[in-house]
Write a protein that holds these residues in place. Structure first.
Motif, PDB file in Angstrom:
ATOM      1  N   THR A 113       4.307 -29.654 -33.601  1.00 35.01           N
ATOM      2  CA  THR A 113       4.992 -30.889 -34.001  1.00 35.01           C
ATOM      3  C   THR A 113       4.338 -31.570 -35.190  1.00 35.01           C
ATOM      4  OG1 THR A 113       5.601 -31.232 -31.681  1.00 35.01           O
ATOM      5  CG2 THR A 113       5.802 -33.126 -33.158  1.00 35.01           C
ATOM      6  N   LEU A 114       3.010 -31.562 -35.218  1.00 34.78           N
ATOM      7  CA  LEU A 114       2.270 -32.324 -36.222  1.00 34.78           C
ATOM      8  C   LEU A 114       2.245 -31.594 -37.555  1.00 34.78           C
ATOM      9  CD1 LEU A 114       0.510 -34.843 -36.750  1.00 34.78           C
ATOM     10  CD2 LEU A 114      -1.465 -33.491 -36.020  1.00 34.78           C
ATOM     11  N   GLN A 115       2.665 -32.266 -38.599  1.00 27.95           N
ATOM     12  CA  GLN A 115       2.661 -31.696 -39.935  1.00 27.95           C
ATOM     13  C   GLN A 115       1.355 -32.047 -40.644  1.00 27.95           C
ATOM     14  OE1 GLN A 115       5.196 -29.644 -40.983  1.00 27.95           O
ATOM     15  NE2 GLN A 115       5.895 -29.939 -38.877  1.00 27.95           N
ATOM     16  N   SER A 116       0.292 -31.354 -40.268  1.00 27.39           N
ATOM     17  CA  SER A 116      -1.012 -31.586 -40.882  1.00 27.39           C
ATOM     18  C   SER A 116      -1.869 -30.344 -40.676  1.00 27.39           C
ATOM     19  CB  SER A 116      -1.704 -32.804 -40.261  1.00 27.39           C
ATOM     20  OG  SER A 116      -2.270 -32.487 -39.008  1.00 27.39           O
ATOM     21  N   ILE A 117      -3.084 -30.375 -41.214  1.00 30.57           N
ATOM     22  CA  ILE A 117      -3.998 -29.241 -41.058  1.00 30.57           C
ATOM     23  C   ILE A 117      -4.908 -29.420 -39.851  1.00 30.57           C
ATOM     24  CG2 ILE A 117      -3.975 -28.771 -43.527  1.00 30.57           C
ATOM     25  CD1 ILE A 117      -6.822 -29.998 -43.627  1.00 30.57           C
ATOM     26  N   ASP A 118      -4.632 -30.417 -39.019  1.00 30.61           N
ATOM     27  CA  ASP A 118      -5.546 -30.715 -37.922  1.00 30.61           C
ATOM     28  C   ASP A 118      -5.736 -29.551 -36.961  1.00 30.61           C
ATOM     29  OD1 ASP A 118      -6.573 -33.324 -38.381  1.00 30.61           O
ATOM     30  OD2 ASP A 118      -4.619 -34.169 -37.867  1.00 30.61           O
ATOM     31  N   SER A 119      -4.683 -28.805 -36.669  1.00 31.35           N
ATOM     32  CA  SER A 119      -4.833 -27.677 -35.753  1.00 31.35           C
ATOM     33  C   SER A 119      -5.749 -26.615 -36.348  1.00 31.35           C
ATOM     34  CB  SER A 119      -3.470 -27.080 -35.402  1.00 31.35           C
ATOM     35  OG  SER A 119      -2.798 -26.640 -36.566  1.00 31.35           O
ATOM     36  N   VAL A 120      -5.714 -26.467 -37.682  1.00 27.60           N
ATOM     37  CA  VAL A 120      -6.613 -25.528 -38.364  1.00 27.60           C
ATOM     38  C   VAL A 120      -8.037 -26.054 -38.325  1.00 27.60           C
ATOM     39  CG1 VAL A 120      -7.145 -24.392 -40.554  1.00 27.60           C
ATOM     40  CG2 VAL A 120      -4.764 -24.693 -39.846  1.00 27.60           C
ATOM     41  N   VAL A 121      -8.205 -27.335 -38.581  1.00 26.34           N
ATOM     42  CA  VAL A 121      -9.533 -27.946 -38.557  1.00 26.34           C
ATOM     43  C   VAL A 121     -10.146 -27.822 -37.168  1.00 26.34           C
ATOM     44  CG1 VAL A 121     -10.816 -30.115 -38.772  1.00 26.34           C
ATOM     45  CG2 VAL A 121      -9.031 -29.546 -40.431  1.00 26.34           C
ATOM     46  N   ALA A 122      -9.344 -28.045 -36.133  1.00 26.69           N
ATOM     47  CA  ALA A 122      -9.852 -27.937 -34.770  1.00 26.69           C
ATOM     48  C   ALA A 122     -10.358 -26.527 -34.487  1.00 26.69           C
ATOM     49  CB  ALA A 122      -8.763 -28.325 -33.771  1.00 26.69           C
ATOM     50  N   GLY A 123      -9.652 -25.536 -35.006  1.00 26.66           N
ATOM     51  CA  GLY A 123     -10.146 -24.161 -34.924  1.00 26.66           C
ATOM     52  C   GLY A 123      -9.708 -23.372 -33.719  1.00 26.66           C
ATOM     53  N   ALA A 124      -8.634 -23.764 -33.067  1.00 28.66           N
ATOM     54  CA  ALA A 124      -8.170 -23.017 -31.897  1.00 28.66           C
ATOM     55  C   ALA A 124      -7.408 -21.772 -32.330  1.00 28.66           C
ATOM     56  CB  ALA A 124      -7.277 -23.900 -31.037  1.00 28.66           C
ATOM     57  N   GLU A 125      -7.500 -20.738 -31.503  1.00 30.29           N
ATOM     58  CA  GLU A 125      -6.689 -19.539 -31.728  1.00 30.29           C
ATOM     59  C   GLU A 125      -5.231 -19.864 -31.448  1.00 30.29           C
ATOM     60  OE1 GLU A 125      -7.830 -16.627 -32.817  1.00 30.29           O
ATOM     61  OE2 GLU A 125      -9.920 -17.294 -32.879  1.00 30.29           O
ATOM     62  N   THR A 126      -4.344 -19.161 -32.128  1.00 29.03           N
ATOM     63  CA  THR A 126      -2.917 -19.360 -31.884  1.00 29.03           C
ATOM     64  C   THR A 126      -2.274 -18.052 -31.448  1.00 29.03           C
ATOM     65  OG1 THR A 126      -2.504 -18.969 -34.241  1.00 29.03           O
ATOM     66  CG2 THR A 126      -2.689 -21.257 -33.519  1.00 29.03           C
ATOM     67  N   PRO A 127      -1.358 -18.127 -30.476  1.00 26.98           N
ATOM     68  CA  PRO A 127      -1.001 -19.325 -29.711  1.00 26.98           C
ATOM     69  C   PRO A 127      -2.154 -19.778 -28.833  1.00 26.98           C
ATOM     70  CG  PRO A 127       0.007 -17.389 -28.732  1.00 26.98           C
ATOM     71  CD  PRO A 127      -0.609 -16.933 -30.016  1.00 26.98           C
ATOM     72  N   THR A 128      -2.158 -21.049 -28.486  1.00 24.38           N
ATOM     73  CA  THR A 128      -3.277 -21.634 -27.768  1.00 24.38           C
ATOM     74  C   THR A 128      -2.970 -21.727 -26.282  1.00 24.38           C
ATOM     75  OG1 THR A 128      -3.732 -22.961 -29.736  1.00 24.38           O
ATOM     76  CG2 THR A 128      -4.901 -23.561 -27.721  1.00 24.38           C
ATOM     77  N   GLY A 129      -3.519 -20.813 -25.528  1.00 20.14           N
ATOM     78  CA  GLY A 129      -3.375 -20.828 -24.078  1.00 20.14           C
ATOM     79  C   GLY A 129      -4.622 -21.379 -23.410  1.00 20.14           C
ATOM     80  N   PRO A 130      -4.695 -21.333 -22.085  1.00 27.94           N
ATOM     81  CA  PRO A 130      -5.835 -21.881 -21.361  1.00 27.94           C
ATOM     82  C   PRO A 130      -7.177 -21.284 -21.771  1.00 27.94           C
ATOM     83  CG  PRO A 130      -4.016 -21.501 -19.862  1.00 27.94           C
ATOM     84  CD  PRO A 130      -3.618 -20.895 -21.179  1.00 27.94           C
ATOM     85  N   SER A 131      -7.251 -19.955 -21.933  1.00 26.31           N
ATOM     86  CA  SER A 131      -8.528 -19.349 -22.300  1.00 26.31           C
ATOM     87  C   SER A 131      -8.933 -19.746 -23.716  1.00 26.31           C
ATOM     88  CB  SER A 131      -8.448 -17.822 -22.184  1.00 26.31           C
ATOM     89  OG  SER A 131      -7.451 -17.295 -23.034  1.00 26.31           O
ATOM     90  N   GLU A 132      -7.967 -19.858 -24.615  1.00 22.69           N
ATOM     91  CA  GLU A 132      -8.269 -20.247 -25.993  1.00 22.69           C
ATOM     92  C   GLU A 132      -8.750 -21.693 -26.066  1.00 22.69           C
ATOM     93  OE1 GLU A 132      -5.761 -16.719 -26.102  1.00 22.69           O
ATOM     94  OE2 GLU A 132      -5.451 -18.673 -25.136  1.00 22.69           O
ATOM     95  N   ILE A 133      -8.168 -22.575 -25.235  1.00 19.03           N
ATOM     96  CA  ILE A 133      -8.557 -23.981 -25.296  1.00 19.03           C
ATOM     97  C   ILE A 133      -9.953 -24.174 -24.694  1.00 19.03           C
ATOM     98  CG2 ILE A 133      -7.724 -24.966 -23.109  1.00 19.03           C
ATOM     99  CD1 ILE A 133      -6.882 -26.369 -26.568  1.00 19.03           C
ATOM    100  N   ILE A 134     -10.301 -23.390 -23.677  1.00 19.38           N
ATOM    101  CA  ILE A 134     -11.656 -23.449 -23.123  1.00 19.38           C
ATOM    102  C   ILE A 134     -12.673 -22.954 -24.154  1.00 19.38           C
ATOM    103  CG2 ILE A 134     -13.203 -22.400 -21.422  1.00 19.38           C
ATOM    104  CD1 ILE A 134     -10.909 -22.518 -19.423  1.00 19.38           C
ATOM    105  N   GLU A 135     -12.329 -21.869 -24.824  1.00 15.82           N
ATOM    106  CA  GLU A 135     -13.221 -21.341 -25.856  1.00 15.82           C
ATOM    107  C   GLU A 135     -13.409 -22.354 -26.975  1.00 15.82           C
ATOM    108  OE1 GLU A 135     -13.528 -17.623 -29.049  1.00 15.82           O
ATOM    109  OE2 GLU A 135     -11.876 -17.713 -27.606  1.00 15.82           O
ATOM    110  N   LEU A 136     -12.339 -23.035 -27.358  1.00 11.07           N
ATOM    111  CA  LEU A 136     -12.436 -24.062 -28.400  1.00 11.07           C
ATOM    112  C   LEU A 136     -13.382 -25.172 -27.968  1.00 11.07           C
ATOM    113  CD1 LEU A 136     -11.560 -25.436 -31.026  1.00 11.07           C
ATOM    114  CD2 LEU A 136      -9.632 -26.428 -29.758  1.00 11.07           C
ATOM    115  N   ALA A 137     -13.259 -25.643 -26.738  1.00 12.06           N
ATOM    116  CA  ALA A 137     -14.126 -26.717 -26.246  1.00 12.06           C
ATOM    117  C   ALA A 137     -15.584 -26.313 -26.314  1.00 12.06           C
ATOM    118  CB  ALA A 137     -13.743 -27.075 -24.810  1.00 12.06           C
ATOM    119  N   ASP A 138     -15.884 -25.073 -25.934  1.00 14.44           N
ATOM    120  CA  ASP A 138     -17.261 -24.600 -25.971  1.00 14.44           C
ATOM    121  C   ASP A 138     -17.760 -24.477 -27.406  1.00 14.44           C
ATOM    122  OD1 ASP A 138     -17.229 -24.528 -23.246  1.00 14.44           O
ATOM    123  OD2 ASP A 138     -17.214 -22.337 -23.068  1.00 14.44           O
TER     124      ASP A 138
END
Length: 212
Positions: A113-138
């Motif tokens: 939804t968001l038209q910005s680079i924030d998802s890139v800056v955050a650095g999560a893998e895409t698509p972002t599932g539960p395992s990817e979001i846990i890895e991002l937090a770590d």
């Protein structure tokens, strides 16, 4: 006693509701002094000699020990302080790990939804599932001890901005049939937005050597 000041009990079961309601506040002078000294000492020591085993233990500390000790030290520190920033990073990681399915859904919706680079800056893998979001937090928390501290704060802030938009979008979807869920998501969006602003400011203060 509000959730903000309610004592934790080990091991703490960290729920989404606690994320929505917890927030650092003003603290007595002695508590503030201890919070600042412990945060500065920990960060300086680990960043000077970032032993991978020690960093891993710090990243996973709350998994085994709950949030008691960290909350006792840092939870009431002001947002624009070193202990306050560290507290918010740990708090985000705990919220993510407590419910990775919900947080990954919120982040994925925000990314779409968001038209910005924030998802890139955050650095999560895409698509972002539960395992990817846990890895991002770590990875974000590990970056606090191993990389550029300001970058770690900015990545966390970007994650929060994306998640805030995702929560708002999901709340809009839920409003016609699930108004209570919509209300919960709206509150969470507000909390994510607050954290994003606070962490962004903390990163700027760190870069100018002004983060107390």
């Amino acid at each position: 006693m509000t959730d903000e000041h309610r004592p934790f009990h080990r091991p703490t079961k960290f729920t989404g509701a606690k994320f929505d309601n917890l927030h650092g506040g003003d603290d007595p002078a002695e508590t503030s002094r201890i919070a600042h000294e412990t945060a500065a000492a920990l960060l300086e020591r680990v960043r000077r000699h970032p032993d991978p085993e020690i960093v891993s233990r710090l990243v996973s500390y709350t998994d085994d020990n709950g949030i008691d000790a960290i909350a006792e030290l840092w939870s009431r520190a002001g947002a624009f302080s070193l202990p306050g920033a560290l507290w918010r990073i740990y708090l985000l990681r705990l919220a993510i790990r407590e419910d990775p399915h919900a947080t990954s859904l919120q982040f994925q919706r925000g990314s779409e939804t968001l038209q910005s680079i924030d998802s890139v800056v955050a650095g999560a893998e895409t698509p972002t599932g539960p395992s990817e979001i846990i890895e991002l937090a770590d990875r974000i928390l590990r970056g606090v001890f191993e990389g550029d501290f300001a970058v770690a704060l900015e990545r966390a802030a970007a994650f929060c901005r994306v998640s805030a938009v995702g929560c708002t979008s999901l709340a809009d979807d839920a409003e016609p049939t699930e108004p209570e869920r919509a209300s919960v998501l709206t509150i969470r969006a507000l909390r994510f937005s607050e954290f994003a602003s606070e962490l962004t400011t903390a990163a700027s203060l760190w870069r100018s050597d002004s983060l107390d």
